[in-house]
Design a protein around this motif. Structure first.
Motif, PDB file in Angstrom:
ATOM      1  N   GLY A 113     -60.530  79.800 -49.562  1.00 27.71           N
ATOM      2  CA  GLY A 113     -59.410  80.065 -48.677  1.00 27.71           C
ATOM      3  C   GLY A 113     -58.754  78.833 -48.081  1.00 27.71           C
ATOM      4  O   GLY A 113     -57.743  78.946 -47.397  1.00 27.71           O
ATOM      5  N   ALA A 114     -59.300  77.645 -48.314  1.00 27.82           N
ATOM      6  CA  ALA A 114     -58.724  76.408 -47.780  1.00 27.82           C
ATOM      7  C   ALA A 114     -58.065  75.628 -48.911  1.00 27.82           C
ATOM      8  O   ALA A 114     -58.600  75.554 -50.022  1.00 27.82           O
ATOM      9  CB  ALA A 114     -59.807  75.555 -47.123  1.00 27.82           C
ATOM     10  N   MET A 115     -56.894  75.040 -48.618  1.00 27.03           N
ATOM     11  CA  MET A 115     -56.230  74.213 -49.619  1.00 27.03           C
ATOM     12  C   MET A 115     -57.090  72.986 -49.890  1.00 27.03           C
ATOM     13  O   MET A 115     -57.544  72.320 -48.955  1.00 27.03           O
ATOM     14  CB  MET A 115     -54.834  73.799 -49.146  1.00 27.03           C
ATOM     15  N   ALA A 116     -57.321  72.720 -51.150  1.00 26.88           N
ATOM     16  CA  ALA A 116     -58.216  71.632 -51.549  1.00 26.88           C
ATOM     17  C   ALA A 116     -57.534  70.283 -51.406  1.00 26.88           C
ATOM     18  O   ALA A 116     -56.342  70.145 -51.669  1.00 26.88           O
ATOM     19  CB  ALA A 116     -58.673  71.823 -52.988  1.00 26.88           C
ATOM     20  N   GLY A 117     -58.312  69.320 -51.002  1.00 30.74           N
ATOM     21  CA  GLY A 117     -57.940  67.915 -51.018  1.00 30.74           C
ATOM     22  C   GLY A 117     -59.036  67.201 -51.781  1.00 30.74           C
ATOM     23  O   GLY A 117     -59.960  67.845 -52.313  1.00 30.74           O
ATOM     24  N   PRO A 118     -59.011  65.893 -51.840  1.00 27.13           N
ATOM     25  CA  PRO A 118     -60.026  65.153 -52.603  1.00 27.13           C
ATOM     26  C   PRO A 118     -61.457  65.435 -52.131  1.00 27.13           C
ATOM     27  O   PRO A 118     -62.352  65.631 -52.947  1.00 27.13           O
ATOM     28  CB  PRO A 118     -59.652  63.694 -52.373  1.00 27.13           C
ATOM     29  N   GLU A 119     -61.657  65.469 -50.817  1.00 23.28           N
ATOM     30  CA  GLU A 119     -63.011  65.674 -50.294  1.00 23.28           C
ATOM     31  C   GLU A 119     -63.532  67.069 -50.609  1.00 23.28           C
ATOM     32  O   GLU A 119     -64.673  67.232 -51.058  1.00 23.28           O
ATOM     33  CB  GLU A 119     -63.037  65.421 -48.791  1.00 23.28           C
ATOM     34  N   LEU A 120     -62.703  68.085 -50.399  1.00 26.65           N
ATOM     35  CA  LEU A 120     -63.130  69.460 -50.687  1.00 26.65           C
ATOM     36  C   LEU A 120     -63.325  69.657 -52.185  1.00 26.65           C
ATOM     37  O   LEU A 120     -64.251  70.360 -52.607  1.00 26.65           O
ATOM     38  CB  LEU A 120     -62.119  70.465 -50.123  1.00 26.65           C
ATOM     39  N   LEU A 121     -62.491  69.033 -52.993  1.00 25.12           N
ATOM     40  CA  LEU A 121     -62.667  69.099 -54.449  1.00 25.12           C
ATOM     41  C   LEU A 121     -64.031  68.547 -54.837  1.00 25.12           C
ATOM     42  O   LEU A 121     -64.758  69.159 -55.615  1.00 25.12           O
ATOM     43  CB  LEU A 121     -61.558  68.317 -55.164  1.00 25.12           C
TER      44      LEU A 121
END
Length: 140
Positions: A102-110
């Motif tokens: 549910g959260a838009m991915a960025g480098p860290e979340l990826l």
């Protein structure tokens, strides 16, 4: 472990055509339709920054990989994964078209929770941007 020492000789004429230069490039995912990665282009300053970040990890990885001990080889594999994570965190400026839990991915979340296939694809895009040869990519 080879560090990204070389410059982007082949890209210089293309990048400066018309007197402008984009410090980022957008790469479309081949694995997942609609996902794009914004990758920072290599510059002298960014190359120095990357080498500083990777240097000690690369030294320890080589030392441990040369050992005959299974534990050392496992530690070398773990350090290699840390280097790969560092490359993605350093080179990927944004991820578009991907939501993780549910959260838009960025480098860290990826890197933390995203699909490994997309992480590997982003890593390959960053490595291409660093100008590493195929052999150097295998060793970094």
């Amino acid at each position: 472990m080879k560090l990204p020492w070389r410059s982007d000789k082949g890209k210089s004429a293309e990048a400066t055509a018309g007197g402008s230069y984009a410090s980022e490039a957008v790469v479309e995912s081949r694995a997942v339709a609609g996902v794009t990665f914004t990758i920072a282009r290599m510059s002298f300053g960014r190359r120095v920054e990357l080498m500083r970040r990777v240097r000690e990890l690369a030294r320890r990885t080589e030392f441990l990989a040369a050992s005959g001990e299974a534990g050392d080889k496992m530690d070398a594999g773990l350090l290699q994964a840390e280097i790969e994570r560092l490359y993605v965190m350093w080179g990927v400026k944004a991820v578009s078209g991907l939501a993780i839990d549910g959260a838009m991915a960025g480098p860290e979340l990826l890197a933390e929770a995203g699909p490994e296939e997309l992480f590997r694809e982003a890593l390959a895009a960053v490595r291409r941007e660093t100008g590493l040869s195929e052999e150097e990519r295998k060793n970094s």
